[in-house]
Design a protein around this motif. Structure first.
Motif, PDB file in Angstrom:
ATOM      1  N   ALA A  47      40.080  44.486  46.729  1.00  0.00           N
ATOM      2  CA  ALA A  47      40.160  43.698  45.867  1.00  0.00           C
ATOM      3  C   ALA A  47      41.434  43.901  44.940  1.00  0.00           C
ATOM      4  CB  ALA A  47      39.017  43.249  44.864  1.00  0.00           C
ATOM      5  N   ALA A  48      42.030  42.769  44.544  1.00  0.00           N
ATOM      6  CA  ALA A  48      43.276  43.079  43.822  1.00  0.00           C
ATOM      7  C   ALA A  48      42.855  43.197  42.293  1.00  0.00           C
ATOM      8  CB  ALA A  48      44.153  41.729  43.741  1.00  0.00           C
ATOM      9  N   GLN A  49      43.762  44.029  41.562  1.00  0.00           N
ATOM     10  CA  GLN A  49      43.182  44.256  40.018  1.00  0.00           C
ATOM     11  C   GLN A  49      44.620  43.563  39.367  1.00  0.00           C
ATOM     12  OE1 GLN A  49      40.456  45.990  38.902  1.00  0.00           O
ATOM     13  NE2 GLN A  49      39.837  45.553  41.103  1.00  0.00           N
ATOM     14  N   PRO A  50      44.247  42.856  38.417  1.00  0.00           N
ATOM     15  CA  PRO A  50      45.503  42.259  37.621  1.00  0.00           C
ATOM     16  C   PRO A  50      46.206  43.505  37.099  1.00  0.00           C
ATOM     17  CG  PRO A  50      43.437  41.384  36.736  1.00  0.00           C
ATOM     18  CD  PRO A  50      42.826  42.589  37.874  1.00  0.00           C
ATOM     19  N   ALA A  51      47.605  43.415  36.967  1.00  0.00           N
ATOM     20  CA  ALA A  51      48.420  44.461  36.105  1.00  0.00           C
ATOM     21  C   ALA A  51      48.103  44.428  34.662  1.00  0.00           C
ATOM     22  CB  ALA A  51      49.811  43.927  36.284  1.00  0.00           C
TER      23      ALA A  51
END
Length: 80
Positions: A47-51
């Motif tokens: 899952a992508a993690q926000p910057a």
């Protein structure tokens, strides 16, 4: 496997850019075509993690409220 055709646009100014604190631009993507190949190898990812830098810009709810206060503009997905 999927093949996607996506168009991208950089919006350098405007109400939505101004609504996010510190924003310099807005990216708009339009998915034009998606093709699925059933016999291809699957892609896997996490899952992508926000910057972390995004926390300083606010969120969509706060931006919508700022736009409403500023010009009575209602933020909806149609305006994105």
């Amino acid at each position: 496997m999927r093949r996607q055709m996506v168009e991208g646009e950089i919006v350098w100014d405007g109400q939505l850019v101004a609504a996010f604190k510190g924003a310099e631009r807005r990216l708009r993507f339009r998915v034009r075509e998606v093709m699925r190949n059933v016999e291809a190898l699957p892609l896997r990812w996490n899952a992508a993690q926000p910057a972390a830098q995004l926390a300083r810009t606010g969120d969509w709810h706060a931006a919508a409220q700022a736009l409403e206060r500023k010009k009575g503009h209602k933020l909806s997905l149609a305006t994105l």
